[in-house]
Design a protein around this motif. Sequence first.
Motif, short mmCIF file in Angstrom:
data_model
loop_
_atom_site.label_atom_id
_atom_site.label_comp_id
_atom_site.label_asym_id
_atom_site.label_seq_id
_atom_site.Cartn_x
_atom_site.Cartn_y
_atom_site.Cartn_z
N GLU A 53 76.09 60.29 9.17
CA GLU A 53 77.31 60.01 9.92
C GLU A 53 77.03 59.86 11.41
O GLU A 53 77.58 58.98 12.09
CB GLU A 53 78.34 61.11 9.67
N ALA A 54 76.15 60.72 11.94
CA ALA A 54 75.80 60.63 13.36
C ALA A 54 75.11 59.31 13.67
O ALA A 54 75.37 58.68 14.71
CB ALA A 54 74.91 61.81 13.75
N ASN A 55 74.23 58.88 12.78
CA ASN A 55 73.53 57.61 12.99
C ASN A 55 74.53 56.45 12.94
O ASN A 55 74.50 55.56 13.80
CB ASN A 55 72.44 57.43 11.93
N ALA B 197 71.02 51.04 25.39
CA ALA B 197 71.77 50.77 24.16
C ALA B 197 70.84 50.27 23.06
O ALA B 197 70.96 50.68 21.89
CB ALA B 197 72.88 49.76 24.45
N TRP B 198 69.90 49.38 23.41
CA TRP B 198 68.93 48.92 22.42
C TRP B 198 68.07 50.08 21.91
O TRP B 198 67.70 50.11 20.73
CB TRP B 198 68.02 47.85 23.04
N ALA B 199 67.74 51.01 22.81
CA ALA B 199 66.93 52.15 22.39
C ALA B 199 67.65 52.96 21.32
O ALA B 199 67.02 53.41 20.34
CB ALA B 199 66.61 53.04 23.60
N GLU B 200 68.95 53.15 21.48
CA GLU B 200 69.71 53.89 20.46
C GLU B 200 69.70 53.15 19.12
O GLU B 200 69.53 53.76 18.06
CB GLU B 200 71.16 54.08 20.93
N ILE B 201 69.86 51.83 19.17
CA ILE B 201 69.87 51.05 17.93
C ILE B 201 68.48 51.03 17.30
O ILE B 201 68.34 51.18 16.07
CB ILE B 201 70.38 49.62 18.22
N GLY B 202 67.44 50.85 18.12
CA GLY B 202 66.08 50.86 17.58
C GLY B 202 65.72 52.19 16.95
O GLY B 202 65.10 52.24 15.88
N PHE B 203 66.09 53.28 17.61
CA PHE B 203 65.85 54.62 17.07
C PHE B 203 66.61 54.79 15.76
O PHE B 203 66.09 55.29 14.76
CB PHE B 203 66.28 55.66 18.10
#
Length: 398
Positions: free
Chosen positions: A220-222, A242-248
Amino acid sequence: MLNFDYHAPSRIVFGKDTQKQVGDLLKGYGIKKVLLHYGGGSIKKSGLYDQVIASLKGAGIGWAELGGVKPNPRLTLVREGIALSKKEGAELILAVGGGSVIDSAKAIAAGVCYDGDVWELYQDNSISITKAMPVATILTIPAAGSESSEGTVITDEENSRKYPYNHNLLRPLFSILNPELFFTLPKAQLGYGVADIMSHLFERYFTNTQNTDLTDRLIEANLRTIIKYAPVVYGNMEDYDAWAEIGFGGFTAHGGLFGMGREQDWGCHDMEHELSAYYDVPHGGGLAVLTPAWMTYVYKENVPMFVQFAVNVMGVDGSFRDPDAIVLEGIDRLRAFFKRIGLPGTLAELGIGEDKLEMMAKQGTHTRLSPGQTEKPLGGLKKLYWQDILAIYKLAAK
């Protein structure tokens, strides 16, 4: 919670300029020659190809190369890569690209060491390889999660078949993730990638297994993180954070941890493979269309699970006396989110008519059968026979 055996050896090297470390990283593993595998001309236009070559040269590592990987990676190129790797004496496949390139690299890695035609592995998933060439990756599209997973999906374009193969020997030795490499992606690729990441989470999340609170909360957090940051990137394709969050989120979604101890589904992925095998549509686009239709068709199999999703992920605030309304509002919000980041909402928007729907539904449950089987249903939350799949396709066509 079910028993599990968690194995995730891939090293993740994350951050700015990390692609320039590839030569030294390979040297540290004793690699002397690689097959450099990539897609079209984008890595050359962006300068990434030159950076990789400079890093290989600086570390004294030789290379042969094979480009030309297409979305829904082709069996014919895999076979070409197997022959080239053997001829050139490559010790590792270095995949520079997105999930299609990495999946193709994994297939080559398995095929080089397999005594038979590599397609046999995809036709019969009971075959377990005992050896594979190592694979390393430099990711350019966060989507498939293949940079940390055991899986690979290949298309036999001559027969319109698309199958997965999974083995822990195919997990990359290491993967380099630099969010700066995502800046030049078209907006459509962002949407397709986000849909794929979210689908990897959905396939694990929607389960009938009880007592999975920890992985429920992690998934859920992801999902909430992806939903928060995808529109940010859509508005500014060079937003590093923002890209870093999506890539992670992409590599954790498919690295294996979130599926531990729970029955998984994978019905949407299997249904989408039929779409992209016959129509060569983007995998993420197909998933964006099918997922809300699948949810609508199956949610009554486990209403509390879908209420949990609607409330904890999509933020629905409603009366628990009417759980169906909460679920349907959650599905509507998911559709709206997909539309917000430019994803298609119907099969027609993908250029898919209704003439092949029944044929694809039957094909999906009548291949790779075990002895004595007459039909192999898809999915886990609800077993989907061909009539069920056809009904979902028809919902997705509207």
